[in-house]
Design an enzyme around this catalytic site. Structure first.
Site, PDB file in Angstrom:
ATOM      1  N   LEU A  54       0.823  -1.205   0.000  1.00  0.00           N
ATOM      2  CA  LEU A  54       0.000   0.000   0.000  1.00  0.00           C
ATOM      3  C   LEU A  54       0.861   1.260   0.000  1.00  0.00           C
ATOM      4  O   LEU A  54       0.690   2.145  -0.851  1.00  0.00           O
ATOM      5  CB  LEU A  54      -0.936  -0.008   1.215  1.00  0.00           C
ATOM      6  CG  LEU A  54      -1.781   1.251   1.431  1.00  0.00           C
ATOM      7  CD1 LEU A  54      -2.629   1.573   0.214  1.00  0.00           C
ATOM      8  CD2 LEU A  54      -2.640   1.099   2.680  1.00  0.00           C
ATOM      9  N   LEU A  55       1.796   1.362   0.934  1.00  0.00           N
ATOM     10  CA  LEU A  55       2.652   2.546   0.981  1.00  0.00           C
ATOM     11  C   LEU A  55       3.564   2.598  -0.241  1.00  0.00           C
ATOM     12  O   LEU A  55       3.709   3.637  -0.881  1.00  0.00           O
ATOM     13  CB  LEU A  55       3.481   2.562   2.258  1.00  0.00           C
ATOM     14  CG  LEU A  55       4.454   3.748   2.376  1.00  0.00           C
ATOM     15  CD1 LEU A  55       3.703   5.067   2.436  1.00  0.00           C
ATOM     16  CD2 LEU A  55       5.364   3.588   3.570  1.00  0.00           C
ATOM     17  N   ALA A  80       8.224  -5.040   4.327  1.00  0.00           N
ATOM     18  CA  ALA A  80       8.306  -5.534   5.702  1.00  0.00           C
ATOM     19  C   ALA A  80       7.332  -6.686   5.871  1.00  0.00           C
ATOM     20  O   ALA A  80       6.443  -6.902   5.037  1.00  0.00           O
ATOM     21  CB  ALA A  80       7.970  -4.433   6.703  1.00  0.00           C
ATOM     22  N   THR A 123       4.346  -7.261   7.794  1.00  0.00           N
ATOM     23  CA  THR A 123       3.432  -6.371   8.519  1.00  0.00           C
ATOM     24  C   THR A 123       2.286  -7.099   9.200  1.00  0.00           C
ATOM     25  O   THR A 123       1.470  -6.458   9.869  1.00  0.00           O
ATOM     26  CB  THR A 123       2.855  -5.308   7.568  1.00  0.00           C
ATOM     27  OG1 THR A 123       2.184  -5.966   6.484  1.00  0.00           O
ATOM     28  CG2 THR A 123       3.947  -4.408   7.024  1.00  0.00           C
ATOM     29  N   TYR A 159       6.211  -7.999  16.456  1.00  0.00           N
ATOM     30  CA  TYR A 159       6.251  -7.069  15.327  1.00  0.00           C
ATOM     31  C   TYR A 159       6.983  -5.786  15.711  1.00  0.00           C
ATOM     32  O   TYR A 159       7.914  -5.351  15.025  1.00  0.00           O
ATOM     33  CB  TYR A 159       4.833  -6.746  14.863  1.00  0.00           C
ATOM     34  CG  TYR A 159       4.765  -5.656  13.826  1.00  0.00           C
ATOM     35  CD1 TYR A 159       5.319  -5.830  12.565  1.00  0.00           C
ATOM     36  CD2 TYR A 159       4.145  -4.433  14.102  1.00  0.00           C
ATOM     37  CE1 TYR A 159       5.263  -4.823  11.602  1.00  0.00           C
ATOM     38  CE2 TYR A 159       4.074  -3.436  13.158  1.00  0.00           C
ATOM     39  CZ  TYR A 159       4.635  -3.633  11.908  1.00  0.00           C
ATOM     40  OH  TYR A 159       4.578  -2.635  10.964  1.00  0.00           O
ATOM     41  N   LYS A 189      10.611  -4.438  14.316  1.00  0.00           N
ATOM     42  CA  LYS A 189      10.714  -3.152  13.621  1.00  0.00           C
ATOM     43  C   LYS A 189      11.683  -2.216  14.345  1.00  0.00           C
ATOM     44  O   LYS A 189      12.432  -1.455  13.699  1.00  0.00           O
ATOM     45  CB  LYS A 189       9.336  -2.507  13.498  1.00  0.00           C
ATOM     46  CG  LYS A 189       8.395  -3.223  12.545  1.00  0.00           C
ATOM     47  CD  LYS A 189       8.877  -3.171  11.098  1.00  0.00           C
ATOM     48  CE  LYS A 189       8.688  -1.790  10.493  1.00  0.00           C
ATOM     49  NZ  LYS A 189       9.077  -1.749   9.058  1.00  0.00           N
TER      50      LYS A 189
END
Length: 296
Positions: free
Chosen positions: A11-12, A70, A72, A135, A139
């Site tokens: 999406l990003l 990533a 996610t 998660y 990160k």
């Protein structure tokens, strides 16, 4: 500017591709499994094989890499922590180091889930991280690996990312689900005990490229200015489509059994990015209004 987007089918990532092309940058991308519908040079690349990234850099010869890739799936990270550590923790540092070795700028995207949710004021960049799930831990490890790579890099933390996927043109995620439920006349249970600062993917992409244009490095929080619950987000969406807010039902995070703990409060303070770019970040209402006519 020659821009390489790692994770161009996310999406990003799809929005970074879209905004870069709007600015007449030369844009290239990588994807993991599904090739996006972009007419740009694309290379299949697996973060788990980060040692092959030198080949990707040689193929595309970028000036800049933006890493949007990533693992996610928050619950998936909890059940497969080893993979989360490789993809979210180890790979970003390896990519950053290879960019430094090839004289390429590097931008990395992180998350509000590096925080534990015990605060009740928006987290600034100087706040101490304390993730409460795998998660967030992975990160945070990725952030630190990028910091440890030689050179100056830009790291952006985002929160509750939503928006239009620019390969398909479709609204995705939370707002698409709420819109569709409202359109069907179904009740929509939404949390009232979780607080976030939703990040519209298109706005975040534009902000990232503006920071790059300003030769900015360091850590920045990128989100809207509105600290809201998912229920309040649903109210904004219902107002936008003219739906009956009586369909929105108050719910609790305790109502759902999930593998990973979520922070109940992960709102981000966006004062630093506003100061750097000398403009306010949008409110949630402004973000929703910005794209809604195109996704009805």
């Amino acid at each position: 500017m020659r821009l390489l987007v790692v994770g161009a089918n996310g999406l990003l990532g799809s929005n970074v591709v879209h905004v870069g092309r709007q600015r007449d940058w030369t844009v290239m991308g990588t994807y993991h499994s599904t090739r996006p519908e972009f007419d740009i040079p694309l290379t299949q690349f697996d973060l788990a094989a980060s040692e092959t990234f030198d080949d990707v850099l040689e193929t595309h010869d970028p000036d800049l890499v933006v890493n949007c890739a990533a693992m996610t799936d928050v619950d998936g990270c909890e059940t497969n922590p080893e993979r989360a550590d490789v993809l979210n923790g180890d790979a970003p540092g390896a990519l950053a180091a290879q960019c430094v070795a090839n004289d390429v700028e590097f931008v990395h995207v992180s998350t509000d889930y590096v925080f534990d949710g015990t605060a009740r004021d928006p987290y600034g960049e100087a706040a101490s991280p304390n993730p409460v799930q795998v998660y967030g831990e992975s990160k945070l490890a990725g952030e630190r690996a990028v910091h440890e790579a030689a050179g100056d890099h830009l790291i952006a933390r985002l929160s509750f990312v939503w928006g239009v996927h620019r390969s398909s043109g479709e609204l995705t995620g939370f707002p698409a689900w709420v819109r569709d439920q409202l359109a069907s006349g179904n009740s929509v249970p939404l949390f009232t005990d979780q607080w976030v600062t939703p990040t519209r993917a298109g706005q975040a992409a534009a902000t990232l490229l503006d920071l790059i244009d300003a030769d900015t490095t360091g850590l920045y929080h990128v989100a809207c200015r509105s600290c809201v619950t998912p229920y309040a987000f649903g109210e904004v969406l219902a107002d936008q489509v003219g739906a009956d807010t009586a369909l929105l039902k108050e719910g609790s995070t305790d109502d759902i059994d999930r593998d990973a703990t979520r922070p109940t409060y992960s709102c981000l303070d966006v004062g630093a990015v506003e100061s750097q770019l000398r403009r306010p970040q949008p409110t949630l209402e402004e973000d929703v209004s910005e794209i809604w006519d195109a996704v009805r």
